[in-house]
Write a protein that holds these residues in place. Structure first.
Motif, PDB file in Angstrom:
ATOM      1  N   SER A  94       0.832  -1.195   0.000  1.00 13.07           N
ATOM      2  CA  SER A  94       0.000   0.000   0.000  1.00 13.07           C
ATOM      3  C   SER A  94       0.869   1.248   0.000  1.00 13.07           C
ATOM      4  N   GLY A  95       0.590   2.166  -0.924  1.00 17.79           N
ATOM      5  CA  GLY A  95       1.349   3.407  -0.992  1.00 17.79           C
ATOM      6  C   GLY A  95       2.509   3.378  -1.964  1.00 17.79           C
ATOM      7  N   ILE A  96       2.797   2.198  -2.542  1.00 22.47           N
ATOM      8  CA  ILE A  96       3.884   2.099  -3.514  1.00 22.47           C
ATOM      9  C   ILE A  96       3.292   1.783  -4.883  1.00 22.47           C
ATOM     10  N   GLY A  97       3.326   2.765  -5.766  1.00 16.61           N
ATOM     11  CA  GLY A  97       2.881   2.558  -7.133  1.00 16.61           C
ATOM     12  C   GLY A  97       4.054   2.195  -8.022  1.00 16.61           C
ATOM     13  N   PRO A  98       3.790   1.986  -9.302  1.00 19.87           N
ATOM     14  CA  PRO A  98       4.860   1.591 -10.218  1.00 19.87           C
ATOM     15  C   PRO A  98       6.025   2.576 -10.285  1.00 19.87           C
ATOM     16  N   ARG A  99       5.730   3.869 -10.268  1.00 20.59           N
ATOM     17  CA  ARG A  99       6.801   4.860 -10.361  1.00 20.59           C
ATOM     18  C   ARG A  99       7.706   4.817  -9.131  1.00 20.59           C
ATOM     19  N   VAL A 100       7.097   4.695  -7.955  1.00 22.76           N
ATOM     20  CA  VAL A 100       7.896   4.617  -6.732  1.00 22.76           C
ATOM     21  C   VAL A 100       8.707   3.323  -6.711  1.00 22.76           C
ATOM     22  N   ALA A 101       8.086   2.218  -7.124  1.00 23.94           N
ATOM     23  CA  ALA A 101       8.799   0.937  -7.170  1.00 23.94           C
ATOM     24  C   ALA A 101       9.985   1.009  -8.124  1.00 23.94           C
ATOM     25  N   LEU A 102       9.806   1.700  -9.243  1.00 22.33           N
ATOM     26  CA  LEU A 102      10.900   1.877 -10.197  1.00 22.33           C
ATOM     27  C   LEU A 102      12.029   2.690  -9.560  1.00 22.33           C
ATOM     28  N   GLY A 103      11.652   3.725  -8.800  1.00 21.93           N
ATOM     29  CA  GLY A 103      12.661   4.525  -8.107  1.00 21.93           C
ATOM     30  C   GLY A 103      13.433   3.719  -7.076  1.00 21.93           C
ATOM     31  N   ILE A 104      12.738   2.810  -6.392  1.00 19.45           N
ATOM     32  CA  ILE A 104      13.408   1.947  -5.415  1.00 19.45           C
ATOM     33  C   ILE A 104      14.478   1.108  -6.096  1.00 19.45           C
TER      34      ILE A 104
END
Length: 205
Positions: free
Chosen positions: A78-88
């Motif tokens: 929850s709270g992690i979308g594709p863009r954030v996951a890509l940044g990780i």
């Protein structure tokens, strides 16, 4: 659904590559687009997450199955979308991220792009027991004690350099690039992030 694409890199940008597959150009968002540019015009295989939403159809691409699998686990939080996951994945290698989650290392996780303390805690809670068998080290991953080294202020350049040498770059090329980029590398910067900066300079010539 698209699982992987194999083709030539036709265009390279900071956030994505355009992959030419039999005359069709696919825009694929990647953690490190410059990794694929280092293949000397050879066909590349990009493992895909095909993301469909009401207003867009997006392709996210990865160099390994491990990255692809971890991305899919991250977007379940929850709270992690594709863009954030890509940044990780652009800020930490799969093994580094998985190790941090297993060890509940919040200090490492909050250094990743887009991750605050609450999200880091949620990552640990949601994923700690779902990542078994993931995070094995590969050639481009950090050494097992990467997190400890980063916390002590060491740079990720030595590991990044070895990965770049494996791609065919010479010591002279890498020494030149390091002189250009060393002032812009943080002491706690992840190996993959250092490689991305170096590949961008190498690709630019």
């Amino acid at each position: 659904m698209i699982d992987f694409l194999r083709g030539q890199v036709a265009q390279l940008e900071n956030e994505y590559v355009v992959l030419d597959v039999h005359g069709v150009g696919y825009r694929v968002f990647c953690p490190n687009p410059y990794y694929f540019a280092a293949k000397n015009d050879e066909p590349v295989t990009v493992y895909i997450h095909h993301h469909v939403r009401e207003d867009a159809i997006l392709l996210f691409g990865f160099a390994t199955r491990e990255e692809q699998k971890l991305f899919r686990k991250l977007i379940e939080v929850s709270g992690i979308g594709p863009r954030v996951a890509l940044g990780i994945l652009s800020g930490g290698s799969p093994s580094g991220v998985v190790t941090a989650i297993h060890q509940e290392n919040i200090n490492f996780l909050i250094k990743l792009p887009g991750i605050g303390r609450k999200t880091a805690q949620r990552m640990i809670l949601d994923l700690k027991d779902k990542l078994d068998g993931m995070g094995e080290a590969t050639l481009f991953d950090p050494i097992p004690d990467e997190i400890e080294l980063m916390q002590e202020g060491n740079l990720g350049w030595p590991e990044a350099r070895e990965g770049l040498k494996a791609l065919g770059y010479t010591d002279a090329e890498l020494d030149r690039v390091w002189q250009l980029m060393k002032d812009n590398v943080r002491p706690d910067e992840a190996v993959d992030s250092v490689m991305k900066k170096a590949l961008k300079l190498l690709y630019a010539g």
